[in-house]
Scaffold this active site. Sequence first.
Site, short mmCIF file in Angstrom:
data_model
loop_
_atom_site.label_atom_id
_atom_site.label_comp_id
_atom_site.label_asym_id
_atom_site.label_seq_id
_atom_site.Cartn_x
_atom_site.Cartn_y
_atom_site.Cartn_z
N PHE A 22 5.80 2.29 -15.50
CA PHE A 22 4.59 2.62 -15.27
C PHE A 22 4.58 4.09 -14.84
O PHE A 22 3.80 4.71 -15.52
CB PHE A 22 3.97 1.69 -13.84
CG PHE A 22 2.81 2.19 -13.16
CD1 PHE A 22 1.72 2.75 -13.67
CD2 PHE A 22 2.81 2.25 -11.95
CE1 PHE A 22 0.55 3.39 -13.13
CE2 PHE A 22 1.74 2.80 -10.97
CZ PHE A 22 0.80 3.19 -11.62
N ILE A 23 4.87 4.46 -13.84
CA ILE A 23 5.13 5.96 -13.40
C ILE A 23 5.60 6.77 -14.40
O ILE A 23 5.25 7.74 -14.88
CB ILE A 23 5.41 6.07 -12.06
CG1 ILE A 23 4.54 5.34 -11.05
CG2 ILE A 23 5.44 7.87 -11.64
CD1 ILE A 23 5.37 5.52 -9.51
N ASP A 42 16.05 4.60 -20.32
CA ASP A 42 15.51 3.10 -19.93
C ASP A 42 16.26 2.12 -20.39
O ASP A 42 16.73 2.22 -21.73
CB ASP A 42 14.06 2.99 -20.40
CG ASP A 42 13.05 2.04 -19.15
OD1 ASP A 42 13.64 1.04 -19.08
OD2 ASP A 42 12.17 2.64 -18.77
N SER A 132 7.47 4.83 0.49
CA SER A 132 6.96 4.93 1.95
C SER A 132 7.58 3.75 2.68
O SER A 132 7.47 3.65 4.20
CB SER A 132 5.37 4.57 1.70
OG SER A 132 5.21 3.50 1.07
N TYR A 155 15.19 -3.33 -0.06
CA TYR A 155 14.60 -2.15 -0.89
C TYR A 155 14.35 -1.04 -0.18
O TYR A 155 14.87 0.17 -0.41
CB TYR A 155 13.36 -2.64 -1.36
CG TYR A 155 12.43 -1.66 -1.99
CD1 TYR A 155 12.92 -0.94 -3.32
CD2 TYR A 155 11.43 -0.95 -1.50
CE1 TYR A 155 12.29 -0.17 -4.21
CE2 TYR A 155 10.66 0.12 -2.15
CZ TYR A 155 11.15 0.54 -3.17
OH TYR A 155 10.36 1.30 -4.00
N ASN A 184 1.70 3.10 -2.63
CA ASN A 184 1.13 2.27 -3.28
C ASN A 184 0.36 2.98 -4.60
O ASN A 184 -0.83 2.98 -4.40
CB ASN A 184 0.02 1.53 -2.43
CG ASN A 184 0.82 0.66 -1.18
OD1 ASN A 184 1.19 1.26 -0.23
ND2 ASN A 184 1.06 -0.42 -1.67
N ARG A 223 -3.69 -0.20 3.12
CA ARG A 223 -2.50 0.74 2.27
C ARG A 223 -3.21 2.19 2.11
O ARG A 223 -4.57 2.19 1.93
CB ARG A 223 -2.19 0.02 1.08
CG ARG A 223 -1.22 -1.17 1.51
CD ARG A 223 0.09 -0.93 1.87
NE ARG A 223 0.89 -2.06 2.29
CZ ARG A 223 0.91 -2.72 3.35
NH1 ARG A 223 0.35 -2.37 4.31
NH2 ARG A 223 1.79 -3.88 3.68
#
Length: 332
Positions: A22-23, A42, A132, A155, A184, A223
């Site tokens: 995604f990012i 990847d 975060s 995590y 988020n 969030r």
Amino acid sequence: MTDQQSKLLKGKQILVTGGAGFIGSNLCEVLLNQHVKVVCLDNFSTGKRINIEPFLQNQNFKLVEGDIRHLEDCKKACLNIDYVLHEAALGSVPRSINDPITTNDVNVSGFLNMLVAARDAGVKRFVYAASSSTYGDHEALPKVEDTIGKPLSPYAITKYVNELYADIFHTTYNFDTIGLRYFNVFGKRQDPNGAYAAVIPKFVQQFIDHESPIINGDGSYSRDFTYIANVVQMNINALTTENKDALNTVYNVAYGDRTTLLELATLLKTYLSEFDASIKTIEIKHRENRVGDIPHSLASIEKAKRLLDYNPQYNISAGLKEAVVWYWEHLK
């Protein structure tokens, strides 16, 4: 990207690990649009080939299919690389609780492999995705970079260990890093499927399918939801900063505002009902809170503004309006 940033990156070769995610794929896209040479590493465990399909015919794009858990794959990907954007990781608090060993292998051993490979290849700067979740049980808001609590999940431990390793590589090997603690993140190409899907695309998919989204708890958990364009801006700023004081530390990457889960679901319902009026009538449901979840998250972005000229352009409303258009086109 500013003209000055484009000039600084011209002729450079940038490795994006997890570039099909995604990012990562959003970072690849922005860099390629500026005619920067991009290598994507990847293994497609969570990344998707469809995310990088538009780039495969671009002469400035190269795909290295490999796994950061294998040092040789990391070394191969780092050949002739100037900068690394390290996005490859196994995200998700629940996944790490269910399978802490694999999360550790990817996020800690894989991270260390990438640091070693990048250092040995003479990479000039290593910008990595922190989290975060590192703030753990520290309750004070907003979250400030130099004050953290005890981690609340495997995590979170792995992402904190990343920061410790990055710091050691600077002090021991004079290797420059910047860690970006994402809050988020949401936006195009975020996967709505699977057990560990992020909340926004999951809710969107449910609304589109005329299903009731289910909120963990009463919806009061909040969030600092951060649109992908803000995250891309921060990565580019971290890559291109010429401020030596900005290096070898960590930054919050957020908008600096918080939204409750109930407010989020309501906003999504409103924006999606512009495409399908019947979505307005869908009920929002609730269940028990999830183990390991932090009740509230809000970032201070003052450090990023001061040292990296960070200036996020998208608040939650503006980001969702843009994201919903993409979601509607791709998820319905």
